[in-house]
Motif scaffolding. Structure first.
Motif, mmCIF file in Angstrom:
data_model
loop_
_atom_site.group_PDB
_atom_site.id
_atom_site.type_symbol
_atom_site.label_atom_id
_atom_site.label_comp_id
_atom_site.label_asym_id
_atom_site.label_seq_id
_atom_site.Cartn_x
_atom_site.Cartn_y
_atom_site.Cartn_z
ATOM 1 N N VAL A 14 -16.576 2.163 -35.301
ATOM 2 C CA VAL A 14 -15.462 2.860 -35.953
ATOM 3 C C VAL A 14 -14.118 2.415 -35.393
ATOM 4 O O VAL A 14 -13.093 3.021 -35.667
ATOM 5 C CB VAL A 14 -15.578 4.399 -35.812
ATOM 6 C CG1 VAL A 14 -16.845 4.903 -36.460
ATOM 7 C CG2 VAL A 14 -15.508 4.828 -34.369
ATOM 8 N N SER A 15 -14.108 1.327 -34.608
ATOM 9 C CA SER A 15 -12.884 0.976 -33.882
ATOM 10 C C SER A 15 -11.867 0.254 -34.740
ATOM 11 O O SER A 15 -10.712 0.133 -34.367
ATOM 12 C CB SER A 15 -13.236 0.079 -32.702
ATOM 13 O OG SER A 15 -13.641 -1.190 -33.196
ATOM 14 N N GLY A 16 -12.304 -0.273 -35.871
ATOM 15 C CA GLY A 16 -11.376 -1.062 -36.676
ATOM 16 C C GLY A 16 -11.475 -2.544 -36.396
ATOM 17 O O GLY A 16 -10.620 -3.316 -36.819
ATOM 18 N N VAL B 151 -4.812 -4.278 -28.820
ATOM 19 C CA VAL B 151 -5.455 -3.091 -28.276
ATOM 20 C C VAL B 151 -6.987 -3.217 -28.286
ATOM 21 O O VAL B 151 -7.662 -2.854 -27.332
ATOM 22 C CB VAL B 151 -5.005 -1.841 -29.061
ATOM 23 C CG1 VAL B 151 -5.733 -0.607 -28.577
ATOM 24 C CG2 VAL B 151 -3.502 -1.659 -28.916
ATOM 25 N N LEU B 152 -7.534 -3.749 -29.396
ATOM 26 C CA LEU B 152 -8.989 -3.837 -29.485
ATOM 27 C C LEU B 152 -9.562 -4.862 -28.515
ATOM 28 O O LEU B 152 -10.744 -4.835 -28.192
ATOM 29 C CB LEU B 152 -9.420 -4.192 -30.912
ATOM 30 C CG LEU B 152 -9.237 -3.081 -31.945
ATOM 31 C CD1 LEU B 152 -9.816 -3.512 -33.277
ATOM 32 C CD2 LEU B 152 -9.897 -1.796 -31.489
ATOM 33 N N GLN C 179 -11.345 -3.296 -25.717
ATOM 34 C CA GLN C 179 -12.691 -2.777 -25.969
ATOM 35 C C GLN C 179 -13.727 -3.892 -25.996
ATOM 36 O O GLN C 179 -14.843 -3.732 -25.503
ATOM 37 C CB GLN C 179 -12.713 -1.998 -27.282
ATOM 38 C CG GLN C 179 -11.850 -0.755 -27.205
ATOM 39 C CD GLN C 179 -11.776 -0.014 -28.528
ATOM 40 O OE1 GLN C 179 -12.725 0.021 -29.290
ATOM 41 N NE2 GLN C 179 -10.629 0.580 -28.798
ATOM 42 N N TYR D 168 -9.908 3.340 -22.059
ATOM 43 C CA TYR D 168 -9.371 2.559 -23.177
ATOM 44 C C TYR D 168 -7.856 2.385 -23.078
ATOM 45 O O TYR D 168 -7.125 3.349 -22.846
ATOM 46 C CB TYR D 168 -9.674 3.286 -24.492
ATOM 47 C CG TYR D 168 -11.007 2.949 -25.123
ATOM 48 C CD1 TYR D 168 -11.990 2.277 -24.426
ATOM 49 C CD2 TYR D 168 -11.271 3.323 -26.433
ATOM 50 C CE1 TYR D 168 -13.204 1.982 -25.019
ATOM 51 C CE2 TYR D 168 -12.488 3.038 -27.039
ATOM 52 C CZ TYR D 168 -13.462 2.362 -26.314
ATOM 53 O OH TYR D 168 -14.658 2.077 -26.914
ATOM 54 N N ALA D 169 -7.402 1.171 -23.300
ATOM 55 C CA ALA D 169 -5.989 0.954 -23.556
ATOM 56 C C ALA D 169 -5.748 1.475 -24.973
ATOM 57 O O ALA D 169 -6.634 1.418 -25.804
ATOM 58 C CB ALA D 169 -5.659 -0.526 -23.457
ATOM 59 N N THR D 170 -4.602 1.990 -25.316
ATOM 60 C CA THR D 170 -3.388 2.035 -24.545
ATOM 61 C C THR D 170 -3.240 3.355 -23.783
ATOM 62 O O THR D 170 -2.277 3.523 -23.045
ATOM 63 C CB THR D 170 -2.175 1.917 -25.479
ATOM 64 O OG1 THR D 170 -2.313 2.954 -26.491
ATOM 65 C CG2 THR D 170 -2.137 0.611 -26.205
ATOM 66 N N LEU D 171 -4.219 4.259 -23.943
ATOM 67 C CA LEU D 171 -4.135 5.535 -23.241
ATOM 68 C C LEU D 171 -4.112 5.306 -21.735
ATOM 69 O O LEU D 171 -3.359 5.957 -20.995
ATOM 70 C CB LEU D 171 -5.319 6.429 -23.622
ATOM 71 C CG LEU D 171 -5.320 7.818 -22.997
ATOM 72 C CD1 LEU D 171 -4.106 8.608 -23.442
ATOM 73 C CD2 LEU D 171 -6.589 8.578 -23.345
ATOM 74 N N PRO E 200 0.994 -3.251 -28.235
ATOM 75 C CA PRO E 200 1.044 -3.842 -29.578
ATOM 76 C C PRO E 200 2.442 -4.288 -29.983
ATOM 77 O O PRO E 200 2.598 -5.306 -30.661
ATOM 78 C CB PRO E 200 0.529 -2.714 -30.482
ATOM 79 C CG PRO E 200 0.610 -1.473 -29.681
ATOM 80 C CD PRO E 200 0.527 -1.860 -28.248
#
Lengths: 340, 649
Positions: free
Chosen positions: B399-401, B334-335, B338, B238-241, B328
């Motif tokens: 749950v990602s928003g 960011v999403l 995903q 996953y971004a941004t990690l 961001p």
């Protein structure tokens, strides 16, 4: 109409129907009941759910039990057919013959398309209702801003004079709307006993409703992999009666660690607790983070501390830009002064 | 054959065996020596291009190792390796104007073990190359899982620092998904599918060879990421990690590109082969279900895989080229990562199970001595899963928003997938009904798969319901679910397939007793390892953590011990495969009494599969139908069916 010969030679009864009549139905139902009894009693008597401490968890548990019930039903049917077939239709090693050429059975195929459709529809409708209910607050919710960063939580209470804390304090029986944001990478807010979970995402704001129903001290866990200290990005959620919560707010506003307080020492202490305390232990600030070095054990020199806060390194993110120069100065002063 | 005269006759261009080999220095002929020096040469070329361009453009620093590793080591050097090994020779020769040799079979077949280590265009050799390579990476990935479980045996950190721990489970998952399950299915189908449809080979044998050789590149890249820390953001990256990870993350991003390119090329090959190379009489409704399964899987791969390639390129660009796809502060989203990632990675779940459905259909029908129940509905349910599979990706993001209204429609499509999946399970059970069931090893694995997949499917239904998913998302419940469907599901079907076709592939029989011990040990250990994970997940243990609360200590110790038994059980398999291949009893053409075309040819099949094109005259599973045949081979030979002497399965 399936090709093949299930209707062959025996009037209205297919081979399949005849097989079913030969006592198989009784055996199948008996096995299914035994499997269902065993699995249901395990599900019912083993205490496998976390404590239920919120109204939202009520809804979640309702969906969970209905779905588990449906799953156990399906599992029992599948298990009974497999077990029965495994014993009843086992071929002897010297048996080279073929089974009967049953190619299909339209009625059965319609049944096992329709019944699962109905069952998942039940789950979907119930879930949609519970979801809508869990998304809406009871009355006007109290807003708490949640800031997630590697590897700490910070909670701000804008309706209570902007009090800040690293532990989540909530009044009982009142809906709280958590407004989540993230500073660096994605984190996720979860208290198992509340059920609700929500990612905190850099660049956007997400929300979640929680209505605690039990006084207590619960785990608050980051569930989205966020780097080296992910496993340790934890704090507590403390639910107290309204009066206790009001008293806590009052205390915070008067002295302990709020952003509204002025004066170097407490200001820096609060800043440390909210910004650094998630990772670092420092007894004077009352923090017990375990990610980074224990600052009680280190002798710190001002320039080293300043560089470390600005640039980061060794797993610690840089704070330049996130903290103002004067905030960094006060932290340096607080740390080098208070640990010597 | 005299060299001077034949080389100039036009006919010689059509028959490689008559053409004299052009004598070249051994460093210049296709093979490992050329592969090694060309790898280094292409790395050097990449180095010069990067440094040259940076010097020309006045970029500081001129020697930027990050860019050099991405461009030279992870992109150009593998191309040099492939070129050196001979992966592009035919096309290169064509491109510079040499006459084409349409009947060039010099790269075909395996006559010694060395032929498995070169660019080989024989689908049967490639199939075995695939299976052997993927088992190697399966063992490597399994070893990483053992490390993970060793660390988790006790609540505190024991053996690894947290960055290394994060890399362990990241590379474990990536190896198992991209280097084991997906290509293992591709390998089994590579061997069996052309035989099943009566084709002499795949449609594009040279492309087939190339797509195999991309795999070891991807695998080595993933494993070498341990020398360059950074592939520690989970297999989901996953971004941004992922953008914030240390430099080694590029090894993950690039390995996914190579593995993805391999699966896209193979999928195109399967599609063209299935559509254009079926034997006369092999209509779509006469295709064995394994062929149907690979047809739908290939459609999924071709449509979906470019999306994961895109997602990893974006992460790579954000790191190396300082773009802002996921930053961001600079307008990145960011999403978005995903959505793109799961638009591939959910269909990928079906890429990892549909071929297994095909294998299990073959095995259950053969060992129940009965036709597959509801053949057409079985094929149609594959297509239904294919279509629905593209409309469920956001159930990974409840749950990602993401936009909240997306959740209910995504839940409905997700739950609906249970219907075609249920049809398949019930049809397999109905195939057993009234059958003459022979519990040989492939059948044990197939039935083990059905039971494990039912459990994984039911926990999948639970996860499909949004409120439950919100509560257990990113916990060990998910870990339990994914392992029930990928290990109890995909892995079991791969073993069913390997044992089922082992006699066909090697010409030898495996040891039945060891195979059964392997099955029962794995079956018990899988359940002991993964069932308790449901429990600790619901009670609050998040996934991807090296340390956890003391309340989960006992369960984790139990899980770790079970997982070591699970790991050990595969040693039995490896031993059985090696010893049986070397010295097992010689296998007959049709040891199981199967009815599909691959059982009509010898074990192992001749180099070009069939002396004469088979004629397909009936359905593939007409067990018990008097006089029914699926195919007729060589005119006089009798097709599998009533007239063939019965064999003991």
């Amino acid at each position: 109409m399936p090709r093949g010969s299930i209707w062959q030679g025996s009037g209205p009864f297919s081979r399949l129907d005849r097989a079913l009549r030969r006592g198989a139905v009784v055996a199948l139902i008996s096995i299914a009941l035994v499997v269902a009894a065993i699995t249901t009693s395990i599900a019912y008597f083993v205490d496998w759910l976390p404590e239920n401490a919120s109204e939202e968890r009520d809804g979640i548990d309702l969906v969970l039990w209905v779905t588990v019930g449906i799953c156990l039903f399906v599992f029992s049917v599948v298990a009974s057919v497999s077990i029965y077939a495994g014993f009843r239709f086992r071929a002897r090693p010297d048996d080279d013959s073929d089974g009967p050429p049953i190619h299909g059975h339209t009625g059965l195929e319609i049944v096992w398309t329709a019944v699962p459709t109905i069952l998942v529809t039940i789950i979907a409708v119930l879930s949609a209702i519970v979801l809508a209910e869990n998304d809406s607050a009871k009355g006007k919710p109290m807003v708490v801003e949640v800031l997630a960063q590697q590897y700490a939580w910070q909670f701000t209470y804008p309706e209570n004079g902007g009090v800040k804390a690293t532990t989540l304090y909530l009044p009982i029986d009142r809906s709280t709307k958590l407004v989540l944001s993230a500073r660096d990478v994605i984190h996720s807010f979860w208290v198992p006993e509340f059920g609700q979970k929500q990612d905190a995402v850099p660049g956007i704001v997400t929300t979640i409703i929680i209505t605690p129903t039990k006084v207590g001290n619960f785990r608050l866990i980051c569930t989205e992999l966020c780097g080296l200290g992910h496993a340790l990005m934890r704090t507590r959620a403390i639910v107290m009666p309204q009066a206790g919560f009001d008293r806590w707010v009052r205390q915070q506003r008067q002295g302990g660690g709020g952003a509204t307080t002025t004066g170097g020492e407490t200001d820096a202490k609060g800043l440390f607790a909210s910004t650094c305390g998630g990772c670092h232990t420092l007894s004077k600030a009352g923090t017990s983070g375990m990610v980074g070095p224990n600052l009680d054990d280190l002798s710190l020199n001002p320039e080293g501390v300043r560089q470390q806060i600005r640039r980061g390194g060794g797993g610690m993110p840089p704070f330049e830009g996130q903290l103002s120069d004067s905030q960094i100065d006060s932290l340096v002063q607080y740390l080098t002064g208070s640990t010597q | 054959m005299t060299e001077t005269t034949t080389a100039h006759t036009p006919a010689a261009h059509h028959d490689a065996s008559h053409e004299p080999p052009r004598k070249r220095h051994w460093l210049l002929t296709a093979g490992w020596p050329r592969a090694i020096w060309m790898t280094f040469a292409f790395f050097g070329l990449g180095f010069l291009i990067v440094v040259g361009l940076r010097a020309l453009l006045n970029y500081e620093p001129v020697v930027d190792w990050h860019v050099i590793i991405v461009a030279a080591a992870l992109t150009l050097a593998p191309l040099g390796f492939l070129a050196g090994l001979g992966g592009f020779d035919y096309w290169a020769s064509y491109a510079i104007g040499n006459p084409t040799k349409p009947e060039d079979h010099s790269g075909h077949g395996a006559y010694s073990w060395k032929d498995y280590f070169r660019v080989n265009t024989d689908h049967k050799v490639i199939g075995i190359q695939y299976v052997a390579t993927t088992i190697f990476f399966f063992l490597a990935g399994g070893l990483l899982a053992m490390f993970v479980r060793a660390e988790l045996a006790r609540p505190q950190t024991e053996f690894f620092d947290t960055q290394t721990y994060n890399e362990l489970f990241t590379v474990h998952a990536s190896l198992m998904i991209f280097l084991f399950i997906i290509p293992a299915f591709a390998g089994l189908a590579n061997f069996v599918l052309p035989l099943m449809i009566g084709a002499p080979d795949m449609a594009f044998p040279r492309l087939n060879a190339l797509s195999y050789w991309l795999l070891p590149i991807a695998g080595v890249m993933l494993l070498s990421s341990f020398f360059f820390p950074g592939a520690g953001a989970g297999w989901t990256n996953y971004a941004t990690l992922s953008v914030d990870q240390p430099f080694g993350n590029v090894f993950f991003s690039m390995a996914v590109q190579w593995a993805g390119a391999s699966s896209i090329m193979t999928a195109l090959n399967f599609l063209v082969t299935i559509i254009t190379m079926r034997a006369p009489g092999m209509t779509f409704w006469r295709m064995p279900l394994l062929v149907w399964a690979n047809f739908t899987t290939s459609l999924l791969v071709v449509i979906a895989t470019p999306f994961i390639a895109g997602s990893q390129f974006f992460v790579l660009f954000d790191r190396i080229m300082h773009t802002n796809f996921f930053e961001p502060g600079e307008g990145g989203y960011v999403l978005g990562y995903q959505h793109i990632f799961w638009f591939y990675s959910h269909p990928a779940v079906y890429i990892m199970i549909l071929p297994g459905f095909g294998i299990v259909s073959e095995v259950i029908s053969t060992f129940s001595r009965k036709p597959i129940f509801g053949y057409r509905l079985m094929a149609l349910s594959l297509m239904a899963i294919l279509v629905l599979g593209f409309s469920v990706w956001a159930h990974h993001m409840f749950v990602s928003g993401m936009a909240a209204y997306l959740r209910v429609p995504m839940m409905v499509t997700t739950l609906l997938i249970a219907v075609p999946t249920g049809i398949k399970v019930f049809s397999w059970l109905a195939t057993l009904w009234e059958g003459k069931i022979h519990f040989r090893a492939p059948m044990l694995w197939a039935l083990g798969f059905v039971s494990m997949f039912v459990i994984g499917g039911l926990s999948g239904v639970m996860l499909g319901a949004v409120p439950i998913d919100i509560a257990v998302s990113d916990t060990y419940f998910i870990v339990a679910h994914i392992h029930y469907v990928l290990l109890g599901g995909s892995l079991f079907t791969i073993f069913a397939g390997i044992y089922y076709w082992f006699p066909k592939m090697t010409g030898r029989m495996y040891d039945e007793r060891l195979a059964k011990i392997h099955f029962w040990l794995t079956f018990v250990a899988v359940n002991a390892t993964f069932f308790p994970m449901h429990l600790i997940g619901i009670q609050g243990m998040p996934r991807r953590v090296a340390t956890y609360e003391d309340q989960f200590a006992n369960w984790n110790l139990f899980i770790s011990i079970s997982s070591f038994v699970l790991g050990a059980s595969f040693m039995i398999f490896v031993y059985n495969m090696i010893v049986s291949w070397k010295s097992g009893p010689i296998a007959p053409a049709n040891p199981w009494g199967g009815r599909t075309i691959e059982w009509l040819v010898d074990s192992p099949p001749p180099v070009f599969n069939f002396d004469e094109v088979p004629q397909v005259v009936g359905n593939p599973y007409d067990f018990g139908v008097k006089g029914a045949r699926h195919a007729i081979l060589n005119g006089d030979r009798v097709g599998a069916g009533e007239l063939e002497p019965a064999r003991t399965p």
